[in-house]
Design a protein around this motif. Structure first.
Motif, mmCIF file in Angstrom:
data_model
loop_
_atom_site.group_PDB
_atom_site.id
_atom_site.type_symbol
_atom_site.label_atom_id
_atom_site.label_comp_id
_atom_site.label_asym_id
_atom_site.label_seq_id
_atom_site.Cartn_x
_atom_site.Cartn_y
_atom_site.Cartn_z
ATOM 1 N N ALA A 1 2.171 1.916 -3.376
ATOM 2 C CA ALA A 1 1.002 2.259 -4.322
ATOM 3 C C ALA A 1 0.742 3.547 -4.193
ATOM 4 C CB ALA A 1 -0.139 1.318 -4.061
ATOM 5 N N ARG A 2 0.790 4.115 -3.073
ATOM 6 C CA ARG A 2 0.511 5.506 -2.731
ATOM 7 C C ARG A 2 1.627 6.549 -3.571
ATOM 8 N NH1 ARG A 2 1.495 10.203 -0.023
ATOM 9 N NH2 ARG A 2 0.024 10.982 1.083
ATOM 10 N N THR B 1 3.036 0.013 -9.327
ATOM 11 C CA THR B 1 2.866 -1.164 -8.161
ATOM 12 C C THR B 1 1.802 -2.320 -8.494
ATOM 13 O OG1 THR B 1 3.327 0.360 -6.254
ATOM 14 C CG2 THR B 1 2.153 -1.641 -5.834
ATOM 15 N N PRO C 1 0.877 -1.287 0.024
ATOM 16 C CA PRO C 1 -0.133 0.146 -0.014
ATOM 17 C C PRO C 1 0.991 1.449 -0.025
ATOM 18 C CG PRO C 1 -1.111 -1.636 1.526
ATOM 19 C CD PRO C 1 0.592 -2.118 0.952
#
Length: 80
Positions: free
Chosen positions: A41-42, A48, A38
């Protein structure tokens, strides 16, 4: 006794070997890496997602090969 031996006798079990502990540490590092998805992905969402899709395809291929009796050197050692 060394650190790993002391740790084994006090906290894990008296039957675990250092090799077992190293395998467990490697397994935990894979889970830790998955926990970072996560965060990755940010910052780079499409990269990602692409990396996860590639990892999924590689896993499916390796499992297919395993089911047909083939071994893939690195993957077979990890999943053993």
């Amino acid at each position: 006794m060394g650190f790993l031996s002391d740790f084994r006798y006090r906290h894990i079990s008296q039957t675990a070997t250092v090799d077992d502990l190293l395998k467990e540490a490697f397994r935990k590092s894979i889970h830790f890496g998955a926990a970072l998805v996560p965060l990755a992905a940010r910052f780079h969402f499409s990269l990602t997602v692409s990396a996860l899709a590639l990892a999924l395809l590689a896993y499916v291929y390796c499992e297919y090969q395993r089911l047909h009796g083939e071994t893939i050197p690195i993957v077979s050692r990890i999943t053993a």
